[in-house]
Design a protein around this motif. Structure first.
Motif, PDB file in Angstrom:
ATOM      1  N   LEU A 174       2.011   5.010  -8.440  1.00  0.00           N
ATOM      2  CA  LEU A 174       0.829   4.368  -7.870  1.00  0.00           C
ATOM      3  C   LEU A 174       1.179   2.914  -7.603  1.00  0.00           C
ATOM      4  N   VAL A 175       1.076   2.496  -6.354  1.00  0.00           N
ATOM      5  CA  VAL A 175       1.383   1.125  -5.956  1.00  0.00           C
ATOM      6  C   VAL A 175       0.070   0.391  -5.730  1.00  0.00           C
ATOM      7  N   VAL A 176      -0.127  -0.703  -6.456  1.00  0.00           N
ATOM      8  CA  VAL A 176      -1.336  -1.512  -6.313  1.00  0.00           C
ATOM      9  C   VAL A 176      -1.005  -2.687  -5.399  1.00  0.00           C
ATOM     10  N   GLY A 177      -1.537  -2.661  -4.182  1.00  0.00           N
ATOM     11  CA  GLY A 177      -1.264  -3.705  -3.201  1.00  0.00           C
ATOM     12  C   GLY A 177      -0.512  -3.155  -2.016  1.00  0.00           C
ATOM     13  N   ALA A 178      -0.998  -3.476  -0.810  1.00  0.00           N
ATOM     14  CA  ALA A 178      -0.376  -2.980   0.415  1.00  0.00           C
ATOM     15  C   ALA A 178       0.119  -4.123   1.273  1.00  0.00           C
ATOM     16  N   GLY A 179       0.686  -5.141   0.623  1.00  0.00           N
ATOM     17  CA  GLY A 179       1.386  -6.181   1.350  1.00  0.00           C
ATOM     18  C   GLY A 179       2.839  -5.778   1.531  1.00  0.00           C
ATOM     19  N   PRO A 180       3.690  -6.712   1.945  1.00  0.00           N
ATOM     20  CA  PRO A 180       5.093  -6.370   2.190  1.00  0.00           C
ATOM     21  C   PRO A 180       5.794  -5.739   0.992  1.00  0.00           C
ATOM     22  N   VAL A 181       5.624  -6.302  -0.200  1.00  0.00           N
ATOM     23  CA  VAL A 181       6.315  -5.768  -1.374  1.00  0.00           C
ATOM     24  C   VAL A 181       5.823  -4.361  -1.689  1.00  0.00           C
ATOM     25  N   GLY A 182       4.509  -4.176  -1.728  1.00  0.00           N
ATOM     26  CA  GLY A 182       3.965  -2.864  -2.043  1.00  0.00           C
ATOM     27  C   GLY A 182       4.371  -1.808  -1.052  1.00  0.00           C
ATOM     28  N   LEU A 183       4.306  -2.114   0.232  1.00  0.00           N
ATOM     29  CA  LEU A 183       4.645  -1.130   1.256  1.00  0.00           C
ATOM     30  C   LEU A 183       6.131  -0.789   1.245  1.00  0.00           C
TER      31      LEU A 183
END
Length: 451
Positions: A174-183
């Protein structure tokens, strides 16, 4: 206690710190001290951009072999991944800590390992040593912010640093955050074999990107099997034996790993900035256009300061600060033509204003687009999602922004920064020669839609 005096004290040893120190010493003959408590070389070469891109290369190779080799007549076994070996390869590409220290000492800097704190605006203490200078550059970087998720204190989580040290591929993530790092990490581990869910607080992935470009990237990622949940879907997390239960928009998602990528916090707590009057806001140390803080003689640059948190801008900010310290102060920060990229596959590259930003600025906005699937080079990859988008002013035809979702998008938008800075028009882009077949030709095709 003896005091060691320098022309400049630099707190930190990352991209901003090293660039600022180098410019001060090389161009102004400054005697420079560098203080670092944790990671010589900073985040980018050690635990952030460079090693992450190594994993992206491995993930892209695995994807292409699995999804495209057979159709191109290349018969290979189904690819499998030994993450421990991938990790070892990634580690072989970076400089070790002793080597970083040696390089900095050979450059002539005073090198001080340890935690720095201000005694006053011109005096810094480090492990019992007192350093003094008329100029101090704070470049201590940032760290992963922990969002206020109910139950987060009771579960084990990883961030980009921990993700790069895993030796086995997570069963589910589960990735929290859809900015560059998360994506980027979401796609890396999805291609490595994890079941991946991305949860984002806002209504759009890549919040700072053009909305249409972000939607195109989301479609590409979802087509690969990533689940993306927008609009603040994560309600709580809790332990479930060796797993983690996450409540996402009313349903429970059970995963083996939780990765936090929902923002950064500046590394300022131990510096004692409040006592000397340096203002720190939510986005970092407050700075003006010359990177000056609220205290004379102290500048800040990089992830610890307000502004874009990118390696090139960290270096840029440090150079602006040093020009202000030792030069004529003629340089000031300008981010109006700042190329950025998210290194997913396809990449999302942008330079200039998004459509929404252009409209908010009062421009009479024109839009020209071209689908990636119509570009010959993309057809070799079976591409279904991607686009070229030009935002321009209808009155003077000047290009305000370019947004590309494609392989190689970072190279395309980077090369356009000079053109936008010089006031290129959409007609200029339509008339320019291009290479065929290349990903860049889609930009000319988009511009032609405006003529």
């Amino acid at each position: 206690m003896a005091t060691e005096t320098y022309d400049l004290i630099v707190l930190g040893a990352g991209s901003a710190a090293r660039d600022g120190a180098g410019k001060a010493a090389r161009e102004h003959g400054a005697r420079v001290a560098i203080v670092e408590r944790t990671r010589w070389g900073g985040s980018c070469p050690n635990v952030a951009c460079r090693p992450t891109k190594a994993y992206l290369v491995a993930a892209e190779l695995m994807h292409d072999v699995r999804d495209h080799a057979a159709e191109r007549g290349v018969d290979l076994p189904a690819p499998t991944l030994d993450l421990a070996r991938t990790r070892a390869w990634k580690n072989s590409l970076r400089r070790d800590q002793d080597s970083w220290v040696e390089v900095l000492r050979e450059a002539g800097y005073g090198v001080y390992p340890g935690e720095a704190s201000f005694a006053d605006a011109n005096t810094v203490r480090v492990n019992g040593t007192t350093l003094a200078a008329e100029r101090v550059l704070i470049a201590t970087g940032g760290r992963t912010a922990v969002p206020p998720i109910p139950g987060i204190e009771d579960v084990e989580w990883i961030d980009h640093i921990g993700a790069l040290e895993l030796t086995e591929v997570p069963e589910s993530l589960l990735v929290v955050g859809a900015g560059p790092v998360g994506l980027e990490f979401a796609q890396i581990f999805a291609r490595f074999g994890s079941r991946v869910t991305v949860v984002n607080h806002g209504p759009q992935i890549a919040a700072r990107a053009d909305a249409e470009a972000a939607q195109e990237l989301q479609a590409a990622l979802e087509e690969e099997g990533l689940e993306i949940v927008l609009n603040g879907g994560l309600e709580s997390v809790s332990r479930n034996a060796e797993m983690i239960d996450a409540v996402v928009q009313g349903r429970t998602v059970t995963v083996s790993h939780l990765l936090l990528a929902a923002g950064r916090s500046p590394n300022v707590e131990e510096l004692g900035l409040e006592a000397i009057g340096v203002d720190v806001g939510r986005g970092g140390i407050a700075v003006d256009g010359h990177q000056r803080t609220t205290v004379a003689g102290i500048w800040a640059a990089g992830d610890v300061a307000e502004g874009p948190w990118l390696t090139p801008t960290a270096q840029y900010q440090a150079r602006v600060a040093v020009n202000d310290m030792f030069g004529d102060g003629s340089r000031s920060t300008d981010y109006s033509v700042l190329p950025t990229a998210i290194f997913t596959d396809p990449e999302l590259g942008s330079v200039g204003l998004s459509e929404a930003e252009a409209r908010a600025a009062g421009h009479d906005v024109g839009i020209a687009t071209h689908p990636l699937r119509a570009v010959t080079r993309a057809q070799y990859y079976g591409t279904t999602h991607g686009l070229y988008k030009i935002v321009y002013d209808r009155a003077d035809r000047r290009v305000l922004g370019v947004h590309v979702v494609s392989r190689g998008a970072s190279d395309i938008v980077g090369g356009l920064a000079v053109a936008l800075g010089l006031g290129a028009t959409v007609d200029d882009l339509a008339r320019v020669h291009h290479v065929y077949p290349s990903f860049s030709e889609g930009l000319k095709a988009a511009a032609e839609q405006a003529t």
